[in-house]
Design an enzyme around this catalytic site. Structure first.
Site, PDB file in Angstrom:
ATOM      1  N   CYS A 288       0.817  -1.111  -0.015  1.00  0.00           N
ATOM      2  CA  CYS A 288      -0.097   0.018   0.002  1.00  0.00           C
ATOM      3  C   CYS A 288       0.816   1.311   0.058  1.00  0.00           C
ATOM      4  O   CYS A 288       0.365   2.126  -0.454  1.00  0.00           O
ATOM      5  CB  CYS A 288      -0.800  -0.093   1.210  1.00  0.00           C
ATOM      6  SG  CYS A 288       0.042  -0.144   2.750  1.00  0.00           S
TER       7      CYS A 288
HETATM    8  C1  UN1 Z   1       1.045  -2.490   3.488  1.00  0.00           C
HETATM    9  O1  UN1 Z   1       1.132  -2.489   2.441  1.00  0.00           O
HETATM   10  O2  UN1 Z   1      -0.553  -2.630   3.663  1.00  0.00           O
HETATM   11  O3  UN1 Z   1       5.888   0.582   4.971  1.00  0.00           O
HETATM   12  C2  UN1 Z   1       1.720  -2.215   4.658  1.00  0.00           C
HETATM   13  C3  UN1 Z   1       5.810  -0.496   4.522  1.00  0.00           C
HETATM   14  C4  UN1 Z   1       5.535  -1.548   5.377  1.00  0.00           C
HETATM   15  C5  UN1 Z   1       4.112  -1.841   5.570  1.00  0.00           C
HETATM   16  C6  UN1 Z   1       3.266  -1.761   4.171  1.00  0.00           C
HETATM   17  N1  UN1 Z   1       6.243  -1.711   6.595  1.00  0.00           N
HETATM   18  O4  UN1 Z   1       6.208  -0.465   3.387  1.00  0.00           O
END
Ligand code: UN1
Length: 519
Positions: A288
C-alpha cells in the site's frame, strides 16, 4: 509439503467447508499447491464473533502485565520460527525471501513494543473543580475486534492489529486473505501457543469477501463486534466503513495509496533512483506504500529518468528465493487486475524499464530473468513517462510493478500534483534544502512523509495510516493504536459527603481585573 488449512473457532478446527474449497498455490510455481483451504460461511464468521464475545470477560480480567508477558512469549516464539515462517510467506505469496524475513522481523518489533505496554496502559488522575473530589481516566478494552487483512503482508500487517488488540484485553476474530491462508494459520498457531491464549480469545475464519461481509453484518447486528480493523482496497474499505457506521461502530481503515515521490533539483539523484526502484518495484509494487508517481523537477528530469530506466532494466526479477528485487504477483487475481491497469496506457505514453510490457513469458522475455517465468505469474517492470493529470494511470492506484513519471517547475506545483489523486498514505521528497522539506511536509496530504527516504518501509512504532482515499484518519502502530483498541472511561469520586454540583458549586477567587501598573 501440502497442508489442509481450516478455520479455528473457540479452539475447534472447522473441518466443514460451507464456503467451498480453495487452493492456495505458489505464485512463482503455480503447479505447486501450498495449501488446501476449507472456506467458511457468513454463519461461521458470526459464530466466531459469538465465541469471541463469550471469551471476552475472562480475557479482559487477565491483568494487563500478564497479557504483556503473553506478547513477550509470542515475540520469542516468532523469532524462533522466523526462517520457516518467512519461507512459507515466500512460497505462498511470492515475496522475496529477504523481504519475508523483514516482514517476520516486523512482528517481533511489534511484540517488543507492546510487551512493555502491558505494564503501562496508563490512565490519568485529574484534579477536580471541587474539594474532596478526584477525577480519573481508564483505558477499557473495546470488547471484540474483527480484523480483516490483505495478503501482501500476510503476517506483519495482521500483527499490527492482533498484538495490540490482545494486549489491550480484547478478543479477536481474524479473517485473512484466502490466498495467504497457510501463512495466516501459521501466525495463528504462534500467537495462540506462544501467548497461551485460552480458547475463543483469538479465532481464525477463512472465508471469501462476500461471506465475510454478510457475517460481519450479522455479528454487528447482534452486538458481537465492537471494532473492525480492515486493510485492503479503498473500495471495500468504503463499504466496511458504511456498514460499521450503520451499527454505530467505527472501523480502523488502512486502504490504498497513490504515493508520490518528489525529486527536487538539489536531490542526490543516485539516492532517489535507488529509492524509486525499491519502493516502485519491491514486492512487485504490491505494497500500500508502493511508489505511484515520481514528480521530478524539469532541471533533473532527463538525468533521473535515464538513470531510473537503466537501474530498472538491470534489476534482477524472478525466483523469490534468489536475490531479486521482486518476484511474482501475489496471486493470479492480482495479475489479471494488473493487466487492466496496463490497459490504461495511452499512445502518448512512453514506456521504459524493461525489454517488454505485461506478462513475462518465453515470447515476451525479460533480460536477466532468474528462473522460469512461465512457471509463475511474473510481470515486466514498467515506467510510464509522459503522464497527464487526467490519466487514470496518474489518478488511480495501480497495484503492481508500474511507476508513473511526470515533470514539475516549482514546489507548489509538485505539492499540488502529489495531492491531486486524492489518496494520502505516504509521500516522499528528495532534497538537500530543509525549507523545501518542511514546506512539502506541511502541504502534502499524506499521513506519512519521508525526507530522503522511499515511500515504503515504515518502521513499526510510528503512527501508520492515511487520509482521503487511503483511510479514515485512524492510525496503527506504537502508542497511537491504543486508541483503536481501548475506549476511555472517566470516573469521578466525591468523598465530601455532600452533593457538590459541577459548574455550580465551584469556589471563585476575587480577582481585581481593574488593576493597572503606573509608570
Ligand atoms: C501495506 O502494504 O499494507 O511501510 C503495509 C511499509 C511496510 C508496511 C506496508 N512496513 O512498506
Amino acid at each position: 509439503m501440502n497442508r489442509n488449512i481450516t478455520s479455528v473457532i473457540a479452539g475447534n478446527e472447522e473441518t466443514g467447508a460451507p464456503g467451498g474449497r480453495f487452493r492456495s498455490v505458489n505464485p512463482a510455481a503455480t503447479s505447486e499447491v501450498v495449501a488446501e483451504v476449507a472456506l467458511g460461511s457468513a454463519k461461521m464468521f458470526a459464530d466466531a464473533a459469538r465465541a469471541a464475545r463469550a471469551a471476552k470477560l475472562s480475557w479482559s480480567d487477565v491483568p494487563a502485565p500478564v497479557r504483556g508477558r503473553a506478547i513477550a512469549h509470542i515475540g520469542r516464539l516468532v523469532e524462533a520460527n522466523a526462517e520457516s515462517l518467512a519461507r512459507l510467506v515466500t512460497r505462498e505469496i511470492g515475496k522475496p525471501y529477504a523481504e519475508a524475513l523483514g516482514e517476520v522481523r516486523e512482528i517481533v518489533d511489534t511484540c517488543d513494543f507492546f510487551l512493555g505496554e502491558g505494564r503501562r496502559l496508563y490512565g490519568q488522575t485529574v484534579p477536580s473543580e471541587m474539594p474532596d473530589k478526584q477525577l480519573f481516566t481508564f483505558r477499557n478494552p473495546v470488547g471484540v475486534v474483527a480484523v480483516i487483512t490483505a495478503g501482501n503482508f500476510p503476517v506483519a500487517v495482521p500483527s499490527w492489529y492482533l498484538v495490540p488488540a490482545l494486549l489491550c484485553g480484547n478478543c479477536v476474530v481474524w479473517k485473512p486473505a484466502e490466498y495467504a491462508s497457510a501463512s495466516a494459520r501459521a501466525l495463528y498457531e504462534l500467537l495462540v501457543r506462544g501467548g497461551g491464549l485460552p480458547d475463543g480469545v483469538l479465532n481464525l475464519v477463512l472465508a471469501d469477501g462476500d461471506e465475510t461481509f454478510a457475517g460481519l453484518d450479522i455479528a454487528l447486528g447482534e452486538g458481537c463486534v465492537d471494532k473492525v480493523g480492515f486493510t485492503g482496497s479503498s473500495k471495500v474499505g468504503a463499504r466496511i466503513g458504511e456498514l460499521t457506521g450503520r451499527h454505530l461502530q467505527s472501523a480502523c481503515l488502512e486502504l490504498g495509496g497513490k504515493n508520490p515521490m518528489v525529486v527536487t533539483p538539489s536531490a542526490d539523484i543516485d539516492l532517489a533512483v535507488a529509492a524509486a526502484l525499491f519502493s516502485g518495484f519491491g514486492t512487485a509494487g504490491q505494497r500500500c506504500t508502493s511508489l505511484g508517481t515520481v514528480i521530478v523537477h524539469e532541471d533533473v528530469r532527463e538525468e533521473f529518468t535515464g538513470q531510473l530506466d537503466e537501474a530498472t532494466r538491470q534489476a534482477p526479477v524472478g525466483d523469490p528465493f534468489r536475490d531479486v528485487v521482486y518476484g511474482p504477483m501475489l496471486n493470479a487475481r492480482f495479475g489479471r487486475r494488473f493487466e487492466e491497469y496496463l490497459g490504461w496506457i495511452q499512445p502518448y505514453h512512453r514506456l521504459l524499464g524493461s525489454t517488454g510490457t505485461g506478462r513475462i513469458t518465453a515470447r515476451n522475455p525479460r533480460e536477466g530473468f532468474l528462473g522460469d517465468p512461465e512457471a509463475g505469474i511474473f510481470y515486466h517492470p514498467t515506467i510510464v513517462t509522459g503522464l497527464r493529470e487526467e490519466d487514470a494511470l496518474f489518478r488511480e492506484e495501480t497495484f503492481g510493478p508500474l511507476v508513473g513519471l511526470m515533470g514539475y517547475r516549482d514546489l507548489d506545483e509538485a505539492i499540488r500534483l502529489a495531492n491531486a489523486p486524492g489518496y494520502g498514505l505516504s509521500a516522499a521528497i528528495y532534497t538537500r534544502d530543509p525549507a523545501e522539506a518542511f514546506r512539502f511536509r506541511r502541504g502534502v496530504s499524506a499521513g506519512m512523509v519521508s525526507i530522503n527516504n522511499s515511500t515504503s518501509g515504515a518502521e513499526a512504532h510510528l503512527p501508520f495510516g492515511g487520509n482521503g482515499k487511503s483511510g479514515n484518519g485512524s492510525r496503527q502502530s506504537g502508542i497511537w493504536v491504543l486508541d483503536q483498541f481501548t475506549r476511555w472511561q472517566s470516573m469521578n469520586w466525591d468523598y465530601s459527603g455532600s452533593l457538590q454540583k459541577a459548574q455550580m458549586d465551584v469556589a471563585e477567587l476575587n480577582a481585581d481585573e481593574s488593576y493597572r501598573l503606573t509608570d
